[in-house]
Design an enzyme around this catalytic site. Sequence first.
Site, PDB file in Angstrom:
ATOM      1  N   PRO A 236      -2.155 -13.710  -0.763  1.00 37.43           N
ATOM      2  CA  PRO A 236      -1.626 -14.658  -1.753  1.00 37.43           C
ATOM      3  C   PRO A 236      -0.413 -15.427  -1.226  1.00 37.43           C
ATOM      4  CG  PRO A 236      -2.079 -12.533  -2.778  1.00 37.43           C
ATOM      5  CD  PRO A 236      -2.209 -12.337  -1.298  1.00 37.43           C
TER       6      PRO A 236
ATOM      7  N   ARG B  18       4.018 -15.335  -5.440  1.00 34.81           N
ATOM      8  CA  ARG B  18       3.935 -14.272  -6.441  1.00 34.81           C
ATOM      9  C   ARG B  18       5.279 -14.160  -7.133  1.00 34.81           C
ATOM     10  NH1 ARG B  18       0.793 -10.085  -5.349  1.00 34.81           N
ATOM     11  NH2 ARG B  18      -1.154 -11.171  -5.461  1.00 34.81           N
TER      12      ARG B  18
ATOM     13  N   TYR C  41      -9.647  -3.477  -4.202  1.00 36.57           N
ATOM     14  CA  TYR C  41      -8.442  -3.131  -4.978  1.00 36.57           C
ATOM     15  C   TYR C  41      -8.332  -4.051  -6.205  1.00 36.57           C
ATOM     16  CZ  TYR C  41      -3.443  -2.215  -5.850  1.00 36.57           C
ATOM     17  OH  TYR C  41      -2.227  -1.868  -6.407  1.00 36.57           O
ATOM     18  N   ASP C  42      -8.386  -5.375  -5.960  1.00 38.27           N
ATOM     19  CA  ASP C  42      -8.146  -6.336  -7.047  1.00 38.27           C
ATOM     20  C   ASP C  42      -9.203  -6.207  -8.144  1.00 38.27           C
ATOM     21  OD1 ASP C  42      -6.512  -7.098  -4.967  1.00 38.27           O
ATOM     22  OD2 ASP C  42      -7.131  -9.196  -4.921  1.00 38.27           O
ATOM     23  N   GLU C  43     -10.483  -6.190  -7.729  1.00 35.20           N
ATOM     24  CA  GLU C  43     -11.558  -6.143  -8.740  1.00 35.20           C
ATOM     25  C   GLU C  43     -11.643  -4.748  -9.370  1.00 35.20           C
ATOM     26  OE1 GLU C  43     -12.690  -8.713  -9.907  1.00 35.20           O
ATOM     27  OE2 GLU C  43     -13.187 -10.216  -8.397  1.00 35.20           O
TER      28      GLU C  43
ATOM     29  N   PHE D 107       9.288  -3.913   7.734  1.00 40.55           N
ATOM     30  CA  PHE D 107      10.475  -4.617   8.244  1.00 40.55           C
ATOM     31  C   PHE D 107      11.636  -3.641   8.481  1.00 40.55           C
ATOM     32  CE2 PHE D 107       9.613  -9.242   6.536  1.00 40.55           C
ATOM     33  CZ  PHE D 107       8.469  -9.294   7.301  1.00 40.55           C
TER      34      PHE D 107
ATOM     35  N   ARG E 107      -9.756  -7.777   0.039  1.00 37.31           N
ATOM     36  CA  ARG E 107      -8.812  -7.264  -0.960  1.00 37.31           C
ATOM     37  C   ARG E 107      -9.506  -6.932  -2.274  1.00 37.31           C
ATOM     38  NH1 ARG E 107      -3.256  -9.027   0.661  1.00 37.31           N
ATOM     39  NH2 ARG E 107      -2.497  -8.620  -1.422  1.00 37.31           N
TER      40      ARG E 107
HETATM   41  P1  NAD Z   1       0.837   5.340  -3.317  1.00 32.36           P
HETATM   42  O1  NAD Z   1      -0.299   5.124  -2.381  1.00 32.36           O
HETATM   43  O2  NAD Z   1       2.149   5.817  -2.765  1.00 32.36           O
HETATM   44  O3  NAD Z   1       0.431   6.349  -4.466  1.00 32.36           O
HETATM   45  C1  NAD Z   1      -0.872   6.499  -4.950  1.00 32.36           C
HETATM   46  C2  NAD Z   1      -1.133   7.971  -5.197  1.00 32.36           C
HETATM   47  O4  NAD Z   1      -2.471   8.132  -5.692  1.00 32.36           O
HETATM   48  C3  NAD Z   1      -1.043   8.816  -3.918  1.00 32.36           C
HETATM   49  O5  NAD Z   1      -0.262   9.965  -4.154  1.00 32.36           O
HETATM   50  C4  NAD Z   1      -2.483   9.165  -3.600  1.00 32.36           C
HETATM   51  O6  NAD Z   1      -2.625  10.360  -2.876  1.00 32.36           O
HETATM   52  C5  NAD Z   1      -3.095   9.209  -5.001  1.00 32.36           C
HETATM   53  N1  NAD Z   1      -4.533   8.996  -5.022  1.00 32.36           N
HETATM   54  C6  NAD Z   1      -5.254   8.021  -4.397  1.00 32.36           C
HETATM   55  N2  NAD Z   1      -6.554   8.157  -4.684  1.00 32.36           N
HETATM   56  C7  NAD Z   1      -6.667   9.236  -5.507  1.00 32.36           C
HETATM   57  C8  NAD Z   1      -7.770   9.889  -6.136  1.00 32.36           C
HETATM   58  N3  NAD Z   1      -9.027   9.452  -5.980  1.00 32.36           N
HETATM   59  N4  NAD Z   1      -7.524  10.972  -6.906  1.00 32.36           N
HETATM   60  C9  NAD Z   1      -6.244  11.444  -7.060  1.00 32.36           C
HETATM   61  N5  NAD Z   1      -5.180  10.857  -6.499  1.00 32.36           N
HETATM   62  C10 NAD Z   1      -5.380   9.774  -5.724  1.00 32.36           C
HETATM   63  O7  NAD Z   1       1.029   3.985  -4.117  1.00 32.36           O
HETATM   64  P2  NAD Z   1       2.179   3.539  -5.126  1.00 32.36           P
HETATM   65  O8  NAD Z   1       2.870   2.416  -4.523  1.00 32.36           O
HETATM   66  O9  NAD Z   1       2.946   4.721  -5.581  1.00 32.36           O
HETATM   67  O10 NAD Z   1       1.297   2.983  -6.334  1.00 32.36           O
HETATM   68  C11 NAD Z   1       1.086   3.734  -7.510  1.00 32.36           C
HETATM   69  C12 NAD Z   1       0.266   2.919  -8.499  1.00 32.36           C
HETATM   70  O11 NAD Z   1       0.970   1.724  -8.833  1.00 32.36           O
HETATM   71  C13 NAD Z   1      -1.101   2.497  -7.946  1.00 32.36           C
HETATM   72  O12 NAD Z   1      -2.063   2.590  -8.969  1.00 32.36           O
HETATM   73  C14 NAD Z   1      -0.871   1.049  -7.571  1.00 32.36           C
HETATM   74  O13 NAD Z   1      -2.072   0.311  -7.643  1.00 32.36           O
HETATM   75  C15 NAD Z   1       0.138   0.603  -8.590  1.00 32.36           C
HETATM   76  N6  NAD Z   1       0.930  -0.524  -8.084  1.00 32.36           N
HETATM   77  C16 NAD Z   1       1.890  -0.330  -7.125  1.00 32.36           C
HETATM   78  C17 NAD Z   1       2.576  -1.421  -6.611  1.00 32.36           C
HETATM   79  C18 NAD Z   1       3.650  -1.268  -5.562  1.00 32.36           C
HETATM   80  O14 NAD Z   1       4.200  -2.268  -5.104  1.00 32.36           O
HETATM   81  N7  NAD Z   1       3.997  -0.077  -5.149  1.00 32.36           N
HETATM   82  C19 NAD Z   1       2.299  -2.712  -7.086  1.00 32.36           C
HETATM   83  C20 NAD Z   1       1.297  -2.866  -8.037  1.00 32.36           C
HETATM   84  C21 NAD Z   1       0.634  -1.763  -8.543  1.00 32.36           C
HETATM   85  N1  UDP Z   2       3.634  -9.056   5.594  1.00 31.05           N
HETATM   86  C1  UDP Z   2       4.283  -9.498   6.744  1.00 31.05           C
HETATM   87  N2  UDP Z   2       4.548  -8.587   7.725  1.00 31.05           N
HETATM   88  C2  UDP Z   2       4.221  -7.268   7.609  1.00 31.05           C
HETATM   89  C3  UDP Z   2       3.585  -6.819   6.429  1.00 31.05           C
HETATM   90  C4  UDP Z   2       3.295  -7.753   5.443  1.00 31.05           C
HETATM   91  O1  UDP Z   2       4.613 -10.687   6.890  1.00 31.05           O
HETATM   92  O2  UDP Z   2       4.519  -6.501   8.543  1.00 31.05           O
HETATM   93  C5  UDP Z   2       3.375 -10.039   4.513  1.00 31.05           C
HETATM   94  C6  UDP Z   2       1.944 -10.005   3.970  1.00 31.05           C
HETATM   95  O3  UDP Z   2       1.113 -10.868   4.730  1.00 31.05           O
HETATM   96  C7  UDP Z   2       2.170 -10.522   2.555  1.00 31.05           C
HETATM   97  C8  UDP Z   2       3.551  -9.989   2.181  1.00 31.05           C
HETATM   98  O4  UDP Z   2       4.184  -9.664   3.414  1.00 31.05           O
HETATM   99  O5  UDP Z   2       2.200 -11.923   2.538  1.00 31.05           O
HETATM  100  C9  UDP Z   2       3.507  -8.760   1.294  1.00 31.05           C
HETATM  101  O6  UDP Z   2       2.644  -7.816   1.883  1.00 31.05           O
HETATM  102  P1  UDP Z   2       2.413  -6.360   1.292  1.00 31.05           P
HETATM  103  O7  UDP Z   2       1.284  -5.751   2.039  1.00 31.05           O
HETATM  104  O8  UDP Z   2       3.708  -5.619   1.259  1.00 31.05           O
HETATM  105  O9  UDP Z   2       2.042  -6.609  -0.241  1.00 31.05           O
HETATM  106  P2  UDP Z   2       0.902  -7.512  -0.960  1.00 31.05           P
HETATM  107  O10 UDP Z   2       0.332  -8.496   0.016  1.00 31.05           O
HETATM  108  O11 UDP Z   2      -0.103  -6.525  -1.434  1.00 31.05           O
HETATM  109  O12 UDP Z   2       1.657  -8.198  -2.039  1.00 31.05           O
END
Ligand code: NAD
Ligand code: UDP
Length: 313
Positions: A273, A276, A144-146, A190, A141
């Site tokens: 994790p 959360r 993404y995280d780092e 789900f 992970r």
């Molecule tokens: P998503 O994957 O649907 O959207 C990401 C978008 O970025 C996509 O349209 C993808 O094509 C574009 N993209 C990826 N790499 C690219 C690059 N190198 N250049 C140009 N475009 C690029 O994800 P999302 O859920 O819409 O997330 C959007 C943002 O919010 C992300 O930065 C994500 O880390 C952050 N975020 C989302 C969540 C969530 O639960 N959805 C939670 C925490 C943070």
């Molecule tokens: N998860 C699950 N079944 C799935 C997909 C995810 O039980 O089919 C769990 C996963 O292990 C995590 C939580 O649901 O504990 C949230 O996962 P998700 O990938 O949506 O988000 P993140 O882990 O990045 O918060």
Amino acid sequence: MTVSLVTGGAGFVGSHLCDRLIADGADVLCVDNFFTGPKSNVSHLRREERFELLRHDVTIPLFVEADRIYNLACPASPVHYQHDPVQTTKTSVHGAINMLELATRSKARILQASTSEIYGDPDVHPQPETYTGRVNPIGPRACYDEGKRCAETLFFDFHRQYSLEIKVVRIFNTYGPRMDPNDGRVVSNFIVQALRGDDITIYGDGQQTRSFCYVDDLVDGLVRMMHSESSVTGPINIGNPGEFTMLQLAELVLRLVGSKSRLRFMPLPIDDPKQRQPDIRLAKEVLGWEPKVGLEDGLVETISYFRRRLTQS
Ligand code: NAD
Ligand code: UDP
């Protein structure tokens, strides 16, 4: 005229943000390489004169004019960000540098879509912004995280070094219409499984928790943050404090879909994790923001979206 640039604007969150900015009267430049966000997420906006779509990878410098930059480009689901982990880190780090340099040249405000993942597998619960996290820097992970942690560092260094106006938002799990049915996230998995009558895949014992925010609430938080006073840099948590185990989520989805799918227990992914939950006191105080949509109402909207989508395909 205010030009808002949204990187990752064709993605799940980005496309809803583009909708909101257009509705608010802004000119919107949506920049995306379409890695995880399909063009169809924003095709309805192409009729709008104030909307432009540019295919571009944020790891390459971009020379345009903008007043406000929302930096969302980055795959967000574990399946997608682990597909090409080196590219994921580059997207976060090089993408942040390129957008911060663009903001400096254009004298723009810039908002970073950071994440609750910067807290890792937290030993402080709920997570306040002051918590510095517990991230494994070498696990699957980490790309993404780092990457997101380094992006935050860059934002604060550009702020200190070049007086750039920055806004850092830590987003907790968000769901809603336009999620990709194949991105492996728990809510989309789900719902799709329940609609198809397939087994519901519970990773581990299903006792791990997450807090789920409906996408309209998140977008409102992002816009409020962008419009906050210049002194407000964040980081600020945006998420719904309602905390659910994955088993509770599965039961709720099954009930709302009216599905007879069975639960199937599968191995827990590495570094998943255990808990959360956002501490959103700062968002309430500084932005006057709190979520309005409860999980059940948000799931009903999301389920009807997936129902339509699955019957179309
Ligand atoms: P998503 O994957 O649907 O959207 C990401 C978008 O970025 C996509 O349209 C993808 O094509 C574009 N993209 C990826 N790499 C690219 C690059 N190198 N250049 C140009 N475009 C690029 O994800 P999302 O859920 O819409 O997330 C959007 C943002 O919010 C992300 O930065 C994500 O880390 C952050 N975020 C989302 C969540 C969530 O639960 N959805 C939670 C925490 C943070
Ligand atoms: N998860 C699950 N079944 C799935 C997909 C995810 O039980 O089919 C769990 C996963 O292990 C995590 C939580 O649901 O504990 C949230 O996962 P998700 O990938 O949506 O988000 P993140 O882990 O990045 O918060």
